[in-house]
Design a protein around this motif. Sequence first.
Motif, PDB file in Angstrom:
ATOM      1  N   PHE A   1       0.955  -1.101  -0.177  1.00 56.81           N
ATOM      2  CA  PHE A   1      -0.109  -0.101   0.035  1.00 56.81           C
ATOM      3  C   PHE A   1       0.925   1.433   0.164  1.00 56.81           C
ATOM      4  N   ASP A   2       2.313   1.068   0.634  1.00 63.11           N
ATOM      5  CA  ASP A   2       2.555   2.608   1.077  1.00 63.11           C
ATOM      6  C   ASP A   2       3.777   2.645  -0.165  1.00 63.11           C
ATOM      7  N   ASP A   3       3.815   1.889  -0.987  1.00 63.46           N
ATOM      8  CA  ASP A   3       4.750   1.731  -1.924  1.00 63.46           C
ATOM      9  C   ASP A   3       4.125   3.067  -2.989  1.00 63.46           C
ATOM     10  N   TYR A   4       3.392   3.445  -2.882  1.00 59.47           N
ATOM     11  CA  TYR A   4       2.684   3.919  -4.058  1.00 59.47           C
ATOM     12  C   TYR A   4       1.622   5.223  -3.271  1.00 59.47           C
ATOM     13  N   SER A   5       1.924   5.974  -4.488  1.00 57.60           N
ATOM     14  CA  SER A   5       0.878   7.078  -4.205  1.00 57.60           C
ATOM     15  C   SER A   5      -0.451   7.493  -5.625  1.00 57.60           C
TER      16      SER A   5
END
Length: 126
Positions: A29-33
């Motif tokens: 989840f936190d790998d993308y904006s």
Amino acid sequence: EVQLVESGGDLVQAGESLTLSCEVSGTAFDDYSIGWFRQVPGKEREGVSCFSPGDQIYYAASVKGRFTISKDSAKNTVYLQMNSLKPEDTAMYYCAADHPRYFFYYCTGHGIPGYWGQGTQVTVSS
């Protein structure tokens, strides 16, 4: 592959509130904006609100003070709380994602994110 599923669109009256949800899967989840965009038939798609690197947040001038973007990493979900809705907020709302590096530019109309949901319709009656 990143998958995005929006929900929460509805028909509401002016002045009412609505919360949209975007569930993200297929990636950390936190790998993308992640951001919210909207489109009215015949007009260009516009960035509404986006997370940028460092959890900076962008809001379009037309929604600033009325809309709030948030995220729940435990649920892999991004939300768009929309208050004081106006008829001009009527549009198809899309959730989009891409790598963080250029996402601010995508949100401000300079480029297009690579991953999109199917959209959820918001209609505000006067």
